[in-house]
Design an enzyme around this catalytic site. Structure first.
Site, mmCIF file in Angstrom:
data_model
loop_
_atom_site.group_PDB
_atom_site.id
_atom_site.type_symbol
_atom_site.label_atom_id
_atom_site.label_comp_id
_atom_site.label_asym_id
_atom_site.label_seq_id
_atom_site.Cartn_x
_atom_site.Cartn_y
_atom_site.Cartn_z
ATOM 1 C CG HIS A 1 -1.786 1.251 1.242
ATOM 2 N ND1 HIS A 1 -2.971 1.301 0.543
ATOM 3 C CD2 HIS A 1 -1.630 2.472 1.804
ATOM 4 C CE1 HIS A 1 -3.511 2.490 0.683
ATOM 5 N NE2 HIS A 1 -2.720 3.231 1.448
ATOM 6 C CG ASP B 1 -12.063 4.254 5.455
ATOM 7 O OD1 ASP B 1 -11.495 4.974 6.303
ATOM 8 O OD2 ASP B 1 -11.838 4.332 4.237
ATOM 9 N NE ARG C 1 -10.157 10.999 9.292
ATOM 10 C CZ ARG C 1 -9.329 10.225 8.574
ATOM 11 N NH1 ARG C 1 -9.736 9.061 8.116
ATOM 12 N NH2 ARG C 1 -8.108 10.619 8.339
ATOM 13 C CB SER D 1 -8.493 5.564 7.378
ATOM 14 O OG SER D 1 -8.876 5.631 6.031
ATOM 15 C CE LYS E 1 -9.085 2.784 3.379
ATOM 16 N NZ LYS E 1 -9.150 4.131 2.819
HETATM 17 N N1 URA Z 1 -5.932 7.532 2.823
HETATM 18 C C1 URA Z 1 -6.877 6.789 3.429
HETATM 19 O O1 URA Z 1 -7.249 5.730 2.930
HETATM 20 N N2 URA Z 1 -7.389 7.234 4.587
HETATM 21 C C2 URA Z 1 -7.010 8.380 5.168
HETATM 22 O O2 URA Z 1 -7.516 8.716 6.219
HETATM 23 C C3 URA Z 1 -6.032 9.159 4.519
HETATM 24 C C4 URA Z 1 -5.507 8.702 3.347
#
Ligand code: URA
Ligand code: CA
Length: 445
Positions: free
Chosen positions: A82, A161, A168, A183, A187
């Site tokens: 990632h 999320d 947010r 976050s 995932k």
């Molecule tokens: N990328 C994400 O997936 N989540 C965040 O909070 C910030 C960047």
């Protein structure tokens, strides 16, 4: 439990326990706590922070809000990667088939472009016919067949999320390290891979502008990964200037193919080999990342990485002929040269400005549902450290045929303003500034 008491506790700087955090997330997702209370809680977190265990609990609660992908029936160590988001960063398109060529199954769920950073799905969709909207069964079947698949993350994974990020985004609480870490990791953990390599970007084109905060984010994410039973390592890499030369969807896809042929820009190849080296190491295909890197370099040079890329494209309905004939990819049929107005050494290229200029051309989205144009973008002919004379070409703009002269001029101005000059040769700065290994040990270059 009452949301009010939990907001008060966090506002006063106290730590919440796991049950309290689970309650908040679950009650929010099911609609029994209103947006305004969770917004207040997020702001309290922004100022007070979350400790490591609160962050881990938040991540777990977010994962539990949705489905998990079960990859257990796929043999081998499943390793994911990632990136926290860069400009011109095509590494996934290179790494997924490259690592699969080395025998590690890659089941990757990716996202679309966000702000000035591009998205892997948008780049893959530049391939005629390529399908990213796979069901979870299609994804695992594709991996069983060819060892690699890259698809869109569906709404059934981590719904918390989506809801929290949207909140947010409008309450100025995106840039909180524990919230970003939870976050991203939720995932990744929802996809049942065994190991994970994180590319944490630092610099003016990245979320994290300075090294200490990039390490802090990497540390938080590695702690969550280990806590969730995943072998996790992080590489911290510079994102001051765009990676490689191309910025734009089809242009970056071409750059990825050229890199898979072993002829890519050195910085892009370097990052792919560094991250891939770690992936091989965590997947027990190499004793250490350096050895992993040597193995992967061999697969770039002998054509097997490109072959794996073709299999992946074919398997997902795309035209694999693009790998041998790049002119089958969308092109704008128009190029505009941006010329240097002065002479000197390029001392920097503001990645944020280049990313924004590409979005302005139509390569990314200004608003969430904007259509994107796969063909448009920017190719940087000069990068940091290069010497230029006045009148030499700095970059080529690939605009939409029908774009207005006003837009093209604005983009040209933005690109010129992104280039910085010095009178003296510029010392080269390493792309990789450090890493965190699977035990959590930190190394600074
Ligand atoms: N990328 C994400 O997936 N989540 C965040 O909070 C910030 C960047
Ligand atoms: Ca690039």
């Amino acid at each position: 439990m009452r949301a009010y008491d939990l907001i008060l506790k966090k506002r006063n700087g106290q730590a919440l326990n796991g049950a309290e955090i689970e309650y908040l997330v679950e009650a929010y997702v099911t609609g029994s706590i209103p947006d305004y209370q969770v917004a207040a809680f997020m702001m309290a977190v922004y100022f007070r922070g979350l400790n490591k265990d609160e962050t881990l609990a938040l991540t777990g609660a977010m994962v539990d809000s949705g489905r998990r992908v079960n990859l257990d029936h796929i043999p081998g160590t499943k390793v994911d990667k990632h990136s926290t988001g860069g400009v011109g960063d095509t590494t996934t398109l290179v790494l997924a088939p490259l690592v699969a060529a080395a025998g590690l199954p890659v089941a990757k769920l990716s996202g679309r472009g966000l702000g000035h950073t591009g998205g892997t799905l948008d780049k893959l969709e530049a391939i005629p016919g390529f399908k990213t909207g796979l069901t979870i069964d299609d994804l695992t079947n594709a991996v069983l067949k060819t060892g690699v698949a890259v698809a869109a993350q569906g709404p059934e994974l981590v719904p918390a999320d989506k809801k929290l990020y949207a909140l947010r985004d409008v309450t100025a609480t995106v840039d909180s390290i524990p919230l970003i870490a939870a976050s991203i990791m939720a995932k990744k953990i929802a996809v049942g891979t065994d190991a994970l390599v994180l590319d944490v970007k630092v610099g003016r084109g990245a979320f994290m502008k300075e090294l200490p905060e990039a390490f802090e984010l990497a540390r938080a994410m590695c702690y969550i990964g280990r806590g969730a039973g995943r072998d996790t390592a992080a590489v911290i890499s510079r994102m001051d200037q765009p990676l490689g030369k191309a910025v734009g969807n089809a242009l970056e896809l071409k750059e990825a193919v050229i890199t898979l042929r072993g002829e890519g820009p050195l910085d892009l190849e370097e990052l792919c080999l560094a991250l891939g080296g770690w992936m091989l190491c965590l997947g027990d295909k190499a004793g250490n990342p350096e050895q992993g890197r040597e193995i992967l370099k061999g697969f770039l040079d002998n054509g097997s990485a490109l072959e794996k890329f073709k299999e992946m494209v074919e398997n997902q309905g795309g035209d694999q002929g693009i790998a041998d004939n790049l002119s089958l990819l969308p092109e704008t049929g128009r190029k505009i040269a941006v010329k240097s107005e002065q002479e000197g050494y390029i001392s920097g290229i503001d990645a944020l400005k280049i990313g924004e200029a590409a979005v302005n051309l139509g390569a990314g989205r200004e608003k969430k549902d904007d259509p994107i144009d796969p063909a448009v973008g920017i190719v940087l002919e000069k990068k940091t450290g290069d010497k230029v004379r006045a009148g030499e070409v700095l970059a080529l703009i690939h605009p939409r045929e029908e774009s207005s002269a006003q837009l093209r001029e604005a983009v040209e101005k933005k690109i010129i303003s992104a280039y910085e000059y010095g009178a003296e040769p510029v010392p080269s700065v390493p792309l990789i500034c450090g890493w965190i290994d699977r035990e959590g040990e930190e190394y600074h270059v």
